[in-house]
Design a protein around this motif. Structure first.
Motif, mmCIF file in Angstrom:
data_model
loop_
_atom_site.group_PDB
_atom_site.id
_atom_site.type_symbol
_atom_site.label_atom_id
_atom_site.label_comp_id
_atom_site.label_asym_id
_atom_site.label_seq_id
_atom_site.Cartn_x
_atom_site.Cartn_y
_atom_site.Cartn_z
ATOM 1 N N ALA A 59 -0.648 11.217 -48.901
ATOM 2 C CA ALA A 59 0.320 10.419 -47.970
ATOM 3 C C ALA A 59 1.061 11.672 -47.334
ATOM 4 O O ALA A 59 1.055 11.582 -46.191
ATOM 5 C CB ALA A 59 1.165 9.806 -48.750
ATOM 6 N N GLU A 60 1.278 12.620 -47.931
ATOM 7 C CA GLU A 60 1.930 13.837 -47.155
ATOM 8 C C GLU A 60 1.122 14.649 -46.063
ATOM 9 O O GLU A 60 1.542 14.789 -45.159
ATOM 10 C CB GLU A 60 2.677 14.798 -48.117
ATOM 11 N N ARG A 62 -1.489 12.893 -44.562
ATOM 12 C CA ARG A 62 -1.688 12.120 -43.677
ATOM 13 C C ARG A 62 -0.637 12.109 -42.533
ATOM 14 O O ARG A 62 -0.955 12.158 -41.285
ATOM 15 C CB ARG A 62 -1.944 10.657 -44.004
ATOM 16 N N ARG A 63 0.647 12.131 -43.233
ATOM 17 C CA ARG A 63 1.837 12.312 -42.359
ATOM 18 C C ARG A 63 1.930 13.576 -41.344
ATOM 19 O O ARG A 63 2.410 13.540 -40.165
ATOM 20 C CB ARG A 63 2.994 12.229 -43.174
ATOM 21 N N LEU A 66 -0.755 13.444 -38.766
ATOM 22 C CA LEU A 66 -0.333 12.360 -37.515
ATOM 23 C C LEU A 66 0.841 12.971 -36.882
ATOM 24 O O LEU A 66 0.825 12.571 -35.589
ATOM 25 C CB LEU A 66 0.114 10.975 -38.212
ATOM 26 N N CYS A 73 -2.316 6.928 -33.406
ATOM 27 C CA CYS A 73 -3.428 7.216 -34.680
ATOM 28 C C CYS A 73 -2.813 6.819 -35.568
ATOM 29 O O CYS A 73 -1.587 6.923 -36.064
ATOM 30 C CB CYS A 73 -3.641 8.709 -34.733
ATOM 31 N N THR A 74 -3.615 6.475 -36.548
ATOM 32 C CA THR A 74 -3.141 5.678 -37.867
ATOM 33 C C THR A 74 -3.627 6.600 -39.326
ATOM 34 O O THR A 74 -4.271 7.273 -39.084
ATOM 35 C CB THR A 74 -3.611 4.333 -37.890
ATOM 36 N N GLU A 75 -2.990 6.236 -40.092
ATOM 37 C CA GLU A 75 -3.370 6.915 -41.524
ATOM 38 C C GLU A 75 -4.761 6.526 -41.890
ATOM 39 O O GLU A 75 -5.621 7.146 -42.318
ATOM 40 C CB GLU A 75 -2.438 6.361 -42.378
ATOM 41 N N ASP A 76 -5.269 5.350 -41.516
ATOM 42 C CA ASP A 76 -6.847 4.771 -41.814
ATOM 43 C C ASP A 76 -7.822 5.859 -40.923
ATOM 44 O O ASP A 76 -8.769 6.036 -41.268
ATOM 45 C CB ASP A 76 -7.092 3.551 -41.241
ATOM 46 N N VAL A 78 -7.003 8.957 -39.989
ATOM 47 C CA VAL A 78 -7.282 10.352 -40.778
ATOM 48 C C VAL A 78 -7.873 10.147 -41.919
ATOM 49 O O VAL A 78 -8.787 11.014 -42.275
ATOM 50 C CB VAL A 78 -5.632 10.567 -41.436
ATOM 51 N N ASN A 79 -7.978 9.070 -42.992
ATOM 52 C CA ASN A 79 -8.827 8.835 -43.813
ATOM 53 C C ASN A 79 -10.339 8.791 -43.530
ATOM 54 O O ASN A 79 -11.306 9.640 -44.002
ATOM 55 C CB ASN A 79 -8.573 7.437 -44.598
ATOM 56 N N ILE A 115 -7.354 11.878 -50.986
ATOM 57 C CA ILE A 115 -8.156 11.274 -49.932
ATOM 58 C C ILE A 115 -9.735 11.294 -50.265
ATOM 59 O O ILE A 115 -10.321 10.390 -50.229
ATOM 60 C CB ILE A 115 -7.854 11.690 -48.576
#
Length: 207
Positions: A59-60, A62-63, A66, A73-76, A78-79, A115
């Motif tokens: 989570a860190e 991804r943040r 972003l 852009c979204t966390e998805d 990034v995944n 991830i």
């Protein structure tokens, strides 16, 4: 060679990688400005390395990505950018692991992050070799909070496999630095550049 156990690296040895695809995703879809510095063929840098070393959670990570990526852009996303580096597991490698598991204890030692591990687990399941079934134990850098080629990670792995002496275990990695450090810890080694025939290379050291 009297090998009793084999310790596999994941990316580049069992799972084919496409770092260029990942870089393209981060640059073109996310507009992330530090892609080239963050990714290289064997070792991530900066945020990537910190996540592999367990210093940042998924989570860190991804943040942080972003925060410097294109608005919207979204966390998805990034995944998906991360997962685009994972090409998959060749069927012949899945078959090889099944055959090897009948004769050797198999282990995994991977520089990896939370991830990527989500996708890696899926790839092994889809290949018919779930991680917990094919390997006696999985050593993952982000969980150990150690990263190859730090000597302590090899020492800890050896300590946690007390049933096999170090010189009866074969470690396979696509990074020359990693296998060189593993050798200093007493492990037998095989340097395996991605793209070669794993079964043939193993045959030269196991026969």
């Amino acid at each position: 060679m009297n090998i009793e156990a084999i310790i596999f690296d994941m990316g580049g040895v069992l799972v084919d990688l496409d770092m260029a695809a990942g870089k393209k995703e981060f640059k073109e879809k996310l507009g992330y400005p530090h892609t080239d510095e963050m990714l290289d063929p064997c070792h991530g840098q900066g945020l990537f390395m910190k996540t592999e070393a367990g210093e940042l959670s998924g989570a860190e990570f991804r943040r942080a990505i972003l925060a410097e990526s294109r608005p919207g852009c979204t966390e998805d996303m990034v995944n998906e950018a991360m997962w685009s580096m994972l090409v998959g597991i060749r069927p012949e490698k899945a078959t090889l692991l099944k055959e090897l598991s009948k004769q050797y204890d198999l282990y995994l030692l991977s520089n990896n992050n939370p991830i990527m591990m989500i996708k890696c687990r899926r790839l092994f399941e889809e290949a018919g070799i779930p991680l917990e079934q094919i390997f006696k134990k999985c050593f993952v850098s982000c969980e150990m909070k150690l990263i190859k080629p730090h000597p302590e990670i090899f020492e800890r792995v050896i300590q946690q496999i007390p049933e096999h002496p170090a010189d009866r275990m074969l470690f396979i990695d696509d990074s020359l630095k990693n296998v060189e450090m593993a050798a200093r810890s007493g492990l037998r080694i095989l340097h395996f550049p991605q793209g070669e025939n794993l079964a043939e290379r193993l045959k030269t050291v196991l026969d």
